[in-house]
Design a protein around this motif. Structure first.
Motif, short mmCIF file in Angstrom:
data_model
loop_
_atom_site.label_atom_id
_atom_site.label_comp_id
_atom_site.label_asym_id
_atom_site.label_seq_id
_atom_site.Cartn_x
_atom_site.Cartn_y
_atom_site.Cartn_z
N ARG A 282 -14.64 -3.75 -14.97
CA ARG A 282 -15.36 -3.53 -16.24
C ARG A 282 -16.32 -2.36 -16.12
N ALA A 283 -17.03 -2.30 -14.99
CA ALA A 283 -18.01 -1.23 -14.81
C ALA A 283 -17.33 0.13 -14.88
N VAL A 284 -16.22 0.27 -14.18
CA VAL A 284 -15.57 1.57 -14.05
C VAL A 284 -14.79 1.95 -15.31
N PHE A 285 -13.99 1.01 -15.81
CA PHE A 285 -13.07 1.38 -16.89
C PHE A 285 -13.62 1.09 -18.29
N GLU A 286 -14.38 0.00 -18.43
CA GLU A 286 -14.92 -0.30 -19.78
C GLU A 286 -16.24 0.40 -20.01
N LYS A 287 -17.18 0.20 -19.10
CA LYS A 287 -18.52 0.75 -19.33
C LYS A 287 -18.54 2.27 -19.19
N LEU A 288 -17.90 2.80 -18.15
CA LEU A 288 -17.91 4.25 -17.96
C LEU A 288 -16.73 4.93 -18.64
N LEU B 62 -16.71 -7.03 -1.98
CA LEU B 62 -16.02 -5.86 -2.54
C LEU B 62 -15.65 -4.83 -1.50
N THR B 63 -16.40 -4.78 -0.42
CA THR B 63 -16.21 -3.67 0.51
C THR B 63 -15.85 -4.11 1.93
N ALA C 181 -11.58 -0.57 -7.32
CA ALA C 181 -11.29 -1.09 -8.66
C ALA C 181 -9.78 -1.32 -8.66
N THR C 182 -9.26 -2.04 -9.63
CA THR C 182 -7.82 -2.25 -9.65
C THR C 182 -7.25 -1.94 -11.04
N VAL D 248 -0.64 -4.77 -8.50
CA VAL D 248 -2.07 -4.47 -8.65
C VAL D 248 -2.41 -3.30 -7.72
N ARG D 249 -2.83 -2.20 -8.30
CA ARG D 249 -3.05 -1.00 -7.51
C ARG D 249 -4.54 -0.74 -7.29
N PRO D 250 -4.97 -0.65 -6.02
CA PRO D 250 -6.39 -0.38 -5.76
C PRO D 250 -6.74 1.10 -5.96
#
Ligand SMILES: Nc1nc2c(ncn2[C@@H]2O[C@H](COP(=O)(O)OP(=O)(O)O)[C@@H](O)[C@H]2O)c(=O)[nH]1
Ligand SMILES: [Mg+2]
Length: 342
Positions: free
Chosen positions: A257-263, A20-21, A44-45, A64-66
């Motif tokens: 998912r972590a950034v947009f769905e969960k949070l 990821l990094t 995230a994208t 696809v935008r980072p």
């Protein structure tokens, strides 16, 4: 905001983190290889709005935008951590810094619950990690050590587990799904909502892309663009098969998912000119801001510049002309111009 990677030793956290990094961390098949917590920037994208306007922004890859997010590679967690085993409370105090967690599970069942080679049970691993987090929460409810905003406590009748999942959500991932041994577990883990994933293949693709062998947009498929030797070709064939079966390597999907769905964070694109979608120097859709759920038009203005926040009058969507007053919540993926007064 920071996304934390958790899991037992050797589940693949550091591999996932590197994928990821693109940072060099120590990757080794023995427990506790992560002594220090590493935090680095990942992405995230989101779908780039330039596509819907038929424009080229120059900042996205095939639309696809980072979007920058911080990712933390946390030390391995072992059963009994809440009572001080392994890195114990040191581990848990690191978890408190993350707003959301990705639980990297070894779905192959080839390492035991402490990460040593041997028979393992991924379903039990999934449970013990939850259990450790619950025990830690239970012992620290209402205290600052959980790293929650002041006054964040369970609702009447809410169990510790439900509360913990609400305020520190977890994305479950069935890592090492590329190994044949994982087959029998991936389906069952899927029933728990786990994303099948191969951190190793994601790392292979990002490295291959960096050296010009493939063209790869994280989250999508890839194509060969350079010369490869027989061994590289063999590995890339395996990666291709994995992507054909699962849709992607799963790594980017977990972060999204972590950034947009969960949070429930939103990504918004401020521009100065709503016709050309540019800033003052003519760059198309130059910036993207990641904001917490419920963020308002004025919050965005303040994030861009204090002066813009103070002089905020209203924001207008370049997509459909919707006006936003200062307290109106913004929409995910909107493109906005901000009008300011004197
Ligand atoms: N086959 C396979 N091996 C992996 C995958 N992810 C990690 N590994 C291997 O698992 C071992 C432990 O990985 P590491 O990232 O150090 O685990 P950590 O202790 O959780 O940080 C290393 O040998 C990795 O190469 C994967 O997706 N597939
Ligand atoms: Mg590690």
């Amino acid at each position: 905001m920071c996304v934390g990677l958790i899991g037992k030793p050797s589940s693949g956290k550091s591999t996932f983190f590197r994928a990821l990094t693109s940072v060099e961390t120590r990757i080794a098949p023995y427990p506790f290889s992560t002594v220090e917590v590493r935090v680095a920037e990942g992405f995230a994208t989101v779908p780039c709005p330039c596509r819907r306007f038929g424009m080229e922004c120059g900042s996205c890859f095939d639309g696809v935008r980072p979007v920058r997010v911080k990712v933390a590679d946390l030390p391995g967690l072992v059963p009994g951590a809440h009572a001080g085993r392994g890195l114990g409370n040191r581990f848990l105090s690191e978890v408190s810094r993350a707003r959301v967690l990705i639980h990297v599970l070894d779905s192959s069942g080839t390492t035991d619950c402490e990460g040593n080679p041997g028979a393992g049970d991924p379903l039990k691993d999934a449970e013990f990690v939850e259990e450790e987090l619950d025990r830690w929460f239970e012992a620290n409810l209402g205290k600052t050590s959980l790293g929650l905003p002041e006054g964040t406590v369970p609702e009447p009748g809410e169990s510790v587990r439900d509360f913990r999942r609400r305020v520190k959500p977890v994305v479950l991932t069935a890592n090492k799904a590329d190994l044949p041994e994982s087959r029998k577990f991936v389906k069952k883990l899927g029933e728990l909502g786990a994303v099948p994933c191969s951190a190793l293949f994601e790392l292979v693709l990002r490295k291959a892309a960096a050296s010009g062998i493939v063209r790869y947009v994280p989250g999508n498929g890839f194509e060969l663009t350079g010369r490869v030797n027989a061994r590289q070709l063999e590995v890339l064939e395996k990666v291709k098969n994995f992507i054909e079966t699962h849709g992607s390597t799963g790594v980017q999907e977990c972060l999204n998912r972590a950034v947009f769905e969960k949070l429930g964070y939103i990504a918004v694109f401020p521009v100065e000119n709503e016709k050309t979608l540019t800033d003052s120097s003519g760059r198309v859709l130059p910036d993207v801001y990641l904001l917490p759920p419920g963020s308002t038009a004025r919050d965005l203005a303040f994030r861009i510049h204090t002066d813009l926040g103070k002089r905020f009058v209203r924001a207008i969507s370049a997509i459909d002309g919707t006006p936003f007053r200062s307290e109106d919540p913004l929409r995910h993926l909107d493109v906005l111009t901000i009008r300011k007064g004197q």
